[in-house]
Scaffold this motif. Sequence first.
Motif, mmCIF file in Angstrom:
data_model
loop_
_atom_site.group_PDB
_atom_site.id
_atom_site.type_symbol
_atom_site.label_atom_id
_atom_site.label_comp_id
_atom_site.label_asym_id
_atom_site.label_seq_id
_atom_site.Cartn_x
_atom_site.Cartn_y
_atom_site.Cartn_z
ATOM 1 N N ALA A 41 0.825 -1.217 0.000
ATOM 2 C CA ALA A 41 0.000 0.000 0.000
ATOM 3 C C ALA A 41 0.857 1.264 0.000
ATOM 4 O O ALA A 41 0.319 2.374 -0.020
ATOM 5 N N TRP A 42 2.180 1.115 0.037
ATOM 6 C CA TRP A 42 3.060 2.282 0.104
ATOM 7 C C TRP A 42 3.389 2.797 -1.297
ATOM 8 O O TRP A 42 3.583 2.001 -2.219
ATOM 9 N N LEU A 82 7.775 4.378 0.527
ATOM 10 C CA LEU A 82 7.632 5.346 1.611
ATOM 11 C C LEU A 82 6.234 5.255 2.223
ATOM 12 O O LEU A 82 5.266 4.960 1.519
ATOM 13 N N PRO A 83 6.117 5.508 3.518
ATOM 14 C CA PRO A 83 4.804 5.400 4.171
ATOM 15 C C PRO A 83 3.773 6.287 3.482
ATOM 16 O O PRO A 83 4.113 7.371 2.991
ATOM 17 N N PRO A 84 2.516 5.833 3.414
ATOM 18 C CA PRO A 84 1.478 6.598 2.719
ATOM 19 C C PRO A 84 1.356 8.020 3.258
ATOM 20 O O PRO A 84 1.392 8.253 4.465
ATOM 21 N N ARG A 109 4.584 4.099 -8.307
ATOM 22 C CA ARG A 109 3.320 3.570 -7.771
ATOM 23 C C ARG A 109 2.721 4.544 -6.768
ATOM 24 O O ARG A 109 3.362 4.901 -5.783
ATOM 25 N N ALA A 110 1.495 4.966 -7.045
ATOM 26 C CA ALA A 110 0.757 5.815 -6.102
ATOM 27 C C ALA A 110 -0.699 5.846 -6.544
ATOM 28 O O ALA A 110 -1.018 5.612 -7.715
ATOM 29 N N ALA A 111 -1.580 6.141 -5.597
ATOM 30 C CA ALA A 111 -3.003 6.242 -5.907
ATOM 31 C C ALA A 111 -3.246 7.407 -6.862
ATOM 32 O O ALA A 111 -2.465 8.366 -6.907
ATOM 33 N N GLU A 112 -4.347 7.335 -7.605
ATOM 34 C CA GLU A 112 -4.618 8.371 -8.623
ATOM 35 C C GLU A 112 -4.750 9.756 -8.006
ATOM 36 O O GLU A 112 -4.278 10.742 -8.567
#
Length: 411
Positions: free
Chosen positions: A298-299, A339-341, A365-368
């Motif tokens: 999830a990071w 890296l932590p969210p 990688r990261a959320a939109e």
Amino acid sequence: MDTLKVRDAKDVEEVVRAAIANEQPLEIIGHGSKRSIGHAMATNAVLDVSALNAVSSYEPNELIVTLQAGAPLADVLSLIDAKNQQFAFEPMNIAPLLGTSVSGTIGGMIAAGLAGPRRIRAGGARDHLLGAHAVSGFGDSFKTGGKVVKNVTGYDLCKLLAGSWGTLSVMTEVTLKVMPKPEAERTLLLRGLDDAAANKAMTAALGSPFDVSGAAHLPKSAFRARTEGLGDIVSQGEALTMLRLEGITASAAHRAASLRELLAPFGTATLIEDAASAALWAAIRDVLPFASGGALGAWPVWRIVCPPASGAALGTQLARETGGDMIYDWGGGLIWAALPPKSDAHAPSVRQCADAVGGHATLIRAAEEVRRDVDVFHPQASGVAALSERVRASFDPKSVLNRGRLTRGAR
């Protein structure tokens, strides 16, 4: 969403010309395995080249393969592996990191230009691209390069396509160099080194005459309770430094013994061979410790390229500032940082660290919603940005190809 599946280069020309006439930009995809890298594109029209998936020609004796851009990467790797050949730059399979089910296409491999551990010796994807057929943003087909390995006079346009993320043209066919697979591989493992000592060990190995083809370091980590993809080679969370030698069996064994002596000041190196070694380097190539299904799935994950001598200091500082986890490849020249969210994915810290040593960082990688607010690709200096824009405009003046992918807010 409007998806236009093309059957040949003529179809691609027609789709691009219609897009220009309608002022409707296009998102270009093969299997869509890398769609979540970059910014959301300013379009709802998709140009799908996955049906352009044929092997046009393969001449193992000439070390050349010509493929349509939609050819599945996994199938092509199987094809050349059957002839005991490989792409020497070790193309990354991004699927585990992004959590997609497909490993992508040959066109996507070139467009992204993500090379693996052997990049330090063999060069990147662009160095193995001999030629390409493509359709520009004018809607015209063009051909660049050829089918021979030779000195190039004039502009070597196909090199520009590598790493362009589909913003310059729609590739329809590419010609690539392949290389024989080594007869043997040996990997020396040093355990328990901190980042600075590992950086020194990798630098010593790469500066030696022993032709090291991989140099990577996994720091001690509290997060990697299970070492995804690394099997029993590394016990939970311990630091591991890896140095790979390849070639004919006698040579690889001899160089491994000599390198072990050279590295004695850093500790006693253990040795793994062939299949175990290959599995380890595949895990490093595909960043399996940060896989989407793993402990850090999830990071957000950054890919930072910097001078190898600066790698350890940069990674250590970033880990201290953010509480993140690092993987070092290319002797310290490539850092994968999980890296932590956080809403900005720690972009200010990452970019500041990279800029300080003349490096650059890409948010892989990261959320939109994070990618909406953060520059995914490293902001360029004004002169370089102006040059990049002139190059892009000379291929695609109306910006119909992957508009907005590289630059936040481009419409």
